[in-house]
Design a protein around this motif. Structure first.
Motif, PDB file in Angstrom:
ATOM      1  N   GLU A 265      80.452  43.950  57.055  1.00 56.07           N
ATOM      2  CA  GLU A 265      79.256  42.897  57.095  1.00 56.07           C
ATOM      3  C   GLU A 265      79.790  41.516  57.450  1.00 56.07           C
ATOM      4  O   GLU A 265      80.855  41.418  56.968  1.00 56.07           O
ATOM      5  CB  GLU A 265      78.373  42.789  55.986  1.00 56.07           C
ATOM      6  N   LEU A 266      79.387  40.813  58.142  1.00 57.08           N
ATOM      7  CA  LEU A 266      79.829  39.526  58.509  1.00 57.08           C
ATOM      8  C   LEU A 266      78.581  38.440  58.324  1.00 57.08           C
ATOM      9  O   LEU A 266      77.738  38.566  58.743  1.00 57.08           O
ATOM     10  CB  LEU A 266      80.158  39.417  59.962  1.00 57.08           C
ATOM     11  N   PHE A 267      78.928  37.346  57.552  1.00 59.58           N
ATOM     12  CA  PHE A 267      78.133  36.301  57.245  1.00 59.58           C
ATOM     13  C   PHE A 267      78.627  34.988  57.456  1.00 59.58           C
ATOM     14  O   PHE A 267      79.844  35.073  57.289  1.00 59.58           O
ATOM     15  CB  PHE A 267      77.702  36.412  55.758  1.00 59.58           C
ATOM     16  N   THR A 268      77.816  33.964  57.697  1.00 60.00           N
ATOM     17  CA  THR A 268      78.166  32.387  57.588  1.00 60.00           C
ATOM     18  C   THR A 268      78.436  32.187  56.042  1.00 60.00           C
ATOM     19  O   THR A 268      77.967  32.847  55.352  1.00 60.00           O
ATOM     20  CB  THR A 268      77.212  31.620  58.372  1.00 60.00           C
ATOM     21  N   SER A 269      78.611  30.915  55.967  1.00 57.38           N
ATOM     22  CA  SER A 269      78.907  30.488  54.549  1.00 57.38           C
ATOM     23  C   SER A 269      77.668  30.380  53.905  1.00 57.38           C
ATOM     24  O   SER A 269      77.458  30.309  52.601  1.00 57.38           O
ATOM     25  CB  SER A 269      79.601  29.011  54.519  1.00 57.38           C
ATOM     26  N   ASN A 270      76.359  30.092  54.726  1.00 55.54           N
ATOM     27  CA  ASN A 270      75.001  30.210  54.135  1.00 55.54           C
ATOM     28  C   ASN A 270      74.344  31.448  53.964  1.00 55.54           C
ATOM     29  O   ASN A 270      73.035  31.649  53.947  1.00 55.54           O
ATOM     30  CB  ASN A 270      74.188  29.271  54.988  1.00 55.54           C
ATOM     31  N   GLN A 271      75.045  32.432  54.179  1.00 60.09           N
ATOM     32  CA  GLN A 271      74.568  34.114  54.000  1.00 60.09           C
ATOM     33  C   GLN A 271      74.094  34.282  55.106  1.00 60.09           C
ATOM     34  O   GLN A 271      72.970  35.121  55.006  1.00 60.09           O
ATOM     35  CB  GLN A 271      73.909  34.028  52.778  1.00 60.09           C
ATOM     36  N   VAL A 272      73.859  33.605  56.314  1.00 64.00           N
ATOM     37  CA  VAL A 272      73.210  34.074  57.634  1.00 64.00           C
ATOM     38  C   VAL A 272      74.118  35.272  58.097  1.00 64.00           C
ATOM     39  O   VAL A 272      75.088  35.158  58.257  1.00 64.00           O
ATOM     40  CB  VAL A 272      73.054  33.059  58.575  1.00 64.00           C
ATOM     41  N   PRO A 273      73.248  36.509  58.278  1.00 63.33           N
ATOM     42  CA  PRO A 273      74.118  37.532  58.678  1.00 63.33           C
ATOM     43  C   PRO A 273      74.430  37.356  60.406  1.00 63.33           C
ATOM     44  O   PRO A 273      73.572  37.131  61.084  1.00 63.33           O
ATOM     45  CB  PRO A 273      72.944  38.771  58.515  1.00 63.33           C
ATOM     46  N   LEU A 274      75.703  37.764  60.718  1.00 61.43           N
ATOM     47  CA  LEU A 274      76.028  37.556  62.061  1.00 61.43           C
ATOM     48  C   LEU A 274      76.227  39.155  62.590  1.00 61.43           C
ATOM     49  O   LEU A 274      76.123  39.544  63.780  1.00 61.43           O
ATOM     50  CB  LEU A 274      77.565  36.904  62.207  1.00 61.43           C
ATOM     51  N   ILE A 275      76.629  39.875  61.566  1.00 70.03           N
ATOM     52  CA  ILE A 275      76.842  41.465  61.896  1.00 70.03           C
ATOM     53  C   ILE A 275      76.231  42.219  60.594  1.00 70.03           C
ATOM     54  O   ILE A 275      76.826  41.927  59.486  1.00 70.03           O
ATOM     55  CB  ILE A 275      78.258  41.926  61.908  1.00 70.03           C
ATOM     56  N   ALA A 276      75.281  43.019  60.846  1.00 66.94           N
ATOM     57  CA  ALA A 276      74.488  43.697  59.677  1.00 66.94           C
ATOM     58  C   ALA A 276      75.553  44.783  59.196  1.00 66.94           C
ATOM     59  O   ALA A 276      76.411  45.217  59.909  1.00 66.94           O
ATOM     60  CB  ALA A 276      73.010  44.329  60.160  1.00 66.94           C
ATOM     61  N   ALA A 277      75.113  45.477  58.005  1.00 69.76           N
ATOM     62  CA  ALA A 277      75.740  46.496  57.280  1.00 69.76           C
ATOM     63  C   ALA A 277      76.147  47.697  58.540  1.00 69.76           C
ATOM     64  O   ALA A 277      75.353  48.096  59.105  1.00 69.76           O
ATOM     65  CB  ALA A 277      75.192  46.850  56.478  1.00 69.76           C
ATOM     66  N   THR A 278      77.206  47.707  58.965  1.00 80.42           N
ATOM     67  CA  THR A 278      77.652  48.546  60.004  1.00 80.42           C
ATOM     68  C   THR A 278      78.866  49.656  59.412  1.00 80.42           C
ATOM     69  O   THR A 278      79.849  49.308  58.975  1.00 80.42           O
ATOM     70  CB  THR A 278      78.110  47.884  61.247  1.00 80.42           C
ATOM     71  N   GLU A 279      78.624  51.108  59.484  1.00 80.67           N
ATOM     72  CA  GLU A 279      79.604  51.933  59.162  1.00 80.67           C
ATOM     73  C   GLU A 279      80.455  52.370  60.318  1.00 80.67           C
ATOM     74  O   GLU A 279      80.230  52.527  61.310  1.00 80.67           O
ATOM     75  CB  GLU A 279      78.899  53.195  58.554  1.00 80.67           C
ATOM     76  N   LEU A 280      81.706  52.237  59.970  1.00 81.62           N
ATOM     77  CA  LEU A 280      82.864  52.374  60.672  1.00 81.62           C
ATOM     78  C   LEU A 280      83.642  53.765  60.300  1.00 81.62           C
ATOM     79  O   LEU A 280      83.658  53.907  59.186  1.00 81.62           O
ATOM     80  CB  LEU A 280      83.884  51.397  61.006  1.00 81.62           C
ATOM     81  N   THR A 281      83.880  54.709  61.422  1.00 89.45           N
ATOM     82  CA  THR A 281      84.597  55.830  60.921  1.00 89.45           C
ATOM     83  C   THR A 281      85.769  56.305  61.796  1.00 89.45           C
ATOM     84  O   THR A 281      85.816  55.808  62.873  1.00 89.45           O
ATOM     85  CB  THR A 281      83.685  57.065  61.084  1.00 89.45           C
ATOM     86  N   SER A 282      86.812  56.824  61.252  1.00 86.48           N
ATOM     87  CA  SER A 282      87.921  57.165  61.939  1.00 86.48           C
ATOM     88  C   SER A 282      88.149  58.639  61.568  1.00 86.48           C
ATOM     89  O   SER A 282      88.100  58.987  60.363  1.00 86.48           O
ATOM     90  CB  SER A 282      88.825  56.477  61.767  1.00 86.48           C
ATOM     91  N   SER A 283      88.651  59.600  62.487  1.00 80.40           N
ATOM     92  CA  SER A 283      89.032  61.033  62.089  1.00 80.40           C
ATOM     93  C   SER A 283      90.021  61.543  62.681  1.00 80.40           C
ATOM     94  O   SER A 283      90.276  61.110  63.823  1.00 80.40           O
ATOM     95  CB  SER A 283      87.711  61.857  61.732  1.00 80.40           C
ATOM     96  N   GLU A 284      90.796  62.423  62.309  1.00 87.17           N
ATOM     97  CA  GLU A 284      91.760  63.254  62.857  1.00 87.17           C
ATOM     98  C   GLU A 284      91.881  64.714  62.119  1.00 87.17           C
ATOM     99  O   GLU A 284      91.413  65.024  61.120  1.00 87.17           O
ATOM    100  CB  GLU A 284      93.299  62.526  62.339  1.00 87.17           C
ATOM    101  N   THR A 285      92.164  65.617  63.355  1.00 91.19           N
ATOM    102  CA  THR A 285      92.416  67.045  63.040  1.00 91.19           C
ATOM    103  C   THR A 285      93.727  67.413  62.969  1.00 91.19           C
ATOM    104  O   THR A 285      94.623  67.029  63.539  1.00 91.19           O
ATOM    105  CB  THR A 285      91.704  67.864  64.257  1.00 91.19           C
ATOM    106  N   TYR A 286      94.128  68.092  61.884  1.00 88.05           N
ATOM    107  CA  TYR A 286      95.559  68.794  61.699  1.00 88.05           C
ATOM    108  C   TYR A 286      95.493  70.307  61.407  1.00 88.05           C
ATOM    109  O   TYR A 286      94.544  70.680  60.653  1.00 88.05           O
ATOM    110  CB  TYR A 286      96.374  67.886  60.931  1.00 88.05           C
TER     111      TYR A 286
END
Length: 192
Positions: free
Chosen positions: A113-134
């Motif tokens: 999540e990304l906010f300004t110092s006044n708690q204004v959201p610039l990026i809402a809660a976003t899930e990022l994922t990364s995966s590998e197979t072996y």
């Protein structure tokens, strides 16, 4: 007129170099290790709690610092990057004839999540994922354990890069638009 071929010969290399730089920079090429994060997000604070892997948090900080982003404590920063819910998952994706795992999928995820110092959201809660197979080999357990450990580290680094790339589109224009939209939503509606 005899000097024209000599002039062209002399200028050929500098012209070729200038053309190469123009083409490469025009396609979005960027040196490895530099941050594409815009300067509009300065100064930035990273809220990466101790519950998250220290290596992951350090990788995010390092990539931002290498890109010239000024990191500050939360109290003095204009923007705050919050990282939460780091999880690791390991699942068998293929089974041998003897019913043992032949292949595993490793998956890491984190919420950003990304906010300004006044708690204004610039990026809402976003899930990022990364995966590998072996592939797993029961006859070479130690080597496969080392391979898995290396993949786990690589997944954390890949996730840190994804965090950085999520910040790329946050320009000053977008920040101003988000602040304007937030202030418009905050105004009390007038009743007739």
């Amino acid at each position: 007129m005899r000097w024209v071929p000599l002039l062209l010969k002399t200028l050929r290399l500098p012209l070729l170099a200038a053309l190469t730089v123009t083409v490469v920079s025009g396609c979005g090429f960027q040196l490895r290790g530099t941050s594409p994060v815009p300067a509009a997000l300065q100064p930035l604070a990273i809220d990466c709690p101790e519950s998250l892997p220290a290596r992951f948090c350090e990788s995010v900080r390092e990539q931002l610092s290498l890109g010239g982003i000024e990191l500050q404590p939360i109290e003095t920063a204009d923007y705050q990057l919050k990282l939460r819910n780091y999880s690791k998952d390991r699942r068998a994706s293929a089974i041998t004839a003897q019913a043992s795992a032949a292949e595993y999928v490793l998956r890491h995820s984190v919420t950003l999540e990304l906010f300004t110092s006044n708690q204004v959201p610039l990026i809402a809660a976003t899930e990022l994922t990364s995966s590998e197979t072996y592939r797993y080999d029961e006859t070479n357990v130690l080597a496969k354990q080392r391979e898995e450990e290396e993949l786990q580290q690589q997944l954390g680094d890949q996730l840190a890069q994804q965090v950085i790339f999520r910040l790329v589109p946050i320009t000053q224009e977008r920040i101003d638009a988000a602040l304007k939209a937030h202030s418009a939503n905050e105004k009390p509606s007038e009743s007739p």
